[in-house]
Design a protein around this motif. Structure first.
Motif, mmCIF file in Angstrom:
data_model
loop_
_atom_site.group_PDB
_atom_site.id
_atom_site.type_symbol
_atom_site.label_atom_id
_atom_site.label_comp_id
_atom_site.label_asym_id
_atom_site.label_seq_id
_atom_site.Cartn_x
_atom_site.Cartn_y
_atom_site.Cartn_z
ATOM 1 N N LEU B 10 0.874 -1.132 -0.225
ATOM 2 C CA LEU B 10 0.042 0.018 0.020
ATOM 3 C C LEU B 10 1.006 1.280 0.007
ATOM 4 O O LEU B 10 1.827 1.390 0.836
ATOM 5 C CB LEU B 10 -0.788 0.235 1.247
ATOM 6 C CG LEU B 10 -1.819 1.372 1.626
ATOM 7 C CD1 LEU B 10 -2.725 1.499 0.153
ATOM 8 C CD2 LEU B 10 -2.328 1.282 2.739
ATOM 9 N N MET B 84 -5.153 -0.343 -8.266
ATOM 10 C CA MET B 84 -4.104 -1.148 -7.815
ATOM 11 C C MET B 84 -3.320 -1.185 -9.096
ATOM 12 O O MET B 84 -3.639 -1.420 -10.017
ATOM 13 C CB MET B 84 -5.139 -2.645 -7.973
ATOM 14 C CG MET B 84 -4.687 -3.529 -6.693
ATOM 15 S SD MET B 84 -3.947 -3.223 -5.269
ATOM 16 C CE MET B 84 -2.954 -4.806 -5.040
ATOM 17 N N LYS B 106 -1.170 -1.083 -3.844
ATOM 18 C CA LYS B 106 -2.462 -0.214 -3.870
ATOM 19 C C LYS B 106 -2.079 1.237 -3.765
ATOM 20 O O LYS B 106 -1.447 1.575 -2.755
ATOM 21 C CB LYS B 106 -3.484 -0.801 -2.792
ATOM 22 C CG LYS B 106 -4.808 -0.203 -2.760
ATOM 23 C CD LYS B 106 -5.836 -0.732 -1.944
ATOM 24 C CE LYS B 106 -7.240 0.241 -2.016
ATOM 25 N NZ LYS B 106 -8.007 -0.411 -0.951
ATOM 26 N N SER B 108 -3.209 4.743 -3.113
ATOM 27 C CA SER B 108 -4.244 5.605 -2.543
ATOM 28 C C SER B 108 -3.911 7.266 -2.632
ATOM 29 O O SER B 108 -2.994 7.282 -1.843
ATOM 30 C CB SER B 108 -4.762 5.282 -1.102
ATOM 31 O OG SER B 108 -5.662 6.085 -0.543
#
Lengths: 115, 111
Positions: B10, B84, B106, B108
């Motif tokens: 992430l 992703m 991922k 964000s």
């Protein structure tokens, strides 16, 4: 032609049952690939066809798995005697294997849940 | 062994900040490297490939054979970049059939 299509989009089956998935590639594409994706992982290669010939199979493709592409168009992936570990997203992709163009176009996937 | 490593599961950044998604690979021949992206509820799609040397949606990636890396960069992240991202490798200069994917990162992007 709206791209690679897969059917069904979702499948729930009981352990021990057989399931079959279908993939329709982009019409002029001569290569068709199957991948499996489990949670938290990237897609993992299973097998691919060039026209109707199955050219490569991964060691992930146990003898319970079989894939066909009978006329070099659509393909089916069958899993016999399903196990809970088979639960995954099954992705199909197609490409035109030609001069310097190997882009693979992916379908939406079939999500298999084995209960 | 052929392998693609994406060390970050992430990555969270603020809008307008630079982004770098890391990818390292292991392959003894002439690989072709790709970045694929999957937006929410959409299918996996090609973002860019090293051979084309294009900038797509402001993203670039340079193949560094010495460091066996193919990091994806964008100078100013946008909220619509949230997705992703998968790094992938194809052997034999791209003619090998299958793609080898990393586990994905991922991204964000916060407002």
């Amino acid at each position: 032609d709206t791209g690679v299509s897969q059917d069904p989009r979702h499948k729930i089956t009981k352990r021990g049952q057989n399931v079959t998935f279908r993939c329709d590639p982009i019409s002029e594409h001569n290569r068709l690939y199957w991948y499996r994706q489990t949670l938290g992982q990237g897609p993992e290669f299973l097998t691919y066809f060039q026209n109707e010939a199955q050219l490569e199979k991964s060691r992930l493709l146990s003898d319970r798995f079989s894939a066909e592409r009978p006329k070099g168009s659509f393909s089916t992936l069958e899993i016999q005697r399903t196990e809970q570990g088979d639960s995954a997203m099954y992705l199909c992709a197609s490409s035109f294997h030609g001069l310097l163009n190997y882009e693979q176009y992916f379908g939406p996937g079939t999500r298999l849940t084995v209960t | 062994a052929q392998r693609v490593t994406q060390p970050e599961k992430l990555l969270s950044v603020f809008k307008g900040a630079p982004v770098e998604l890391k990818c390292n690979y292991s392959y003894s021949g002439s690989p072709e490297l790709f970045w694929y992206v999957q937006y929410s509820r959409q299918r996996l799609q090609l973002l860019l490939r090293h051979i084309s040397r294009e900038s797509i949606k402001g993203f670039t990636a340079d193949l560094n054979k010495g460091e066996t890396s193919f990091h994806l960069k964008k100078p100013f992240a946008q909220e619509e970049d949230s997705a992703m991202y998968y790094c992938a490798l194809s052997g034999q200069g791209g003619s090998q059939g299958n793609l080898i994917f990393g586990k994905g990162t991922k991204l964000s992007v916060k407002p």
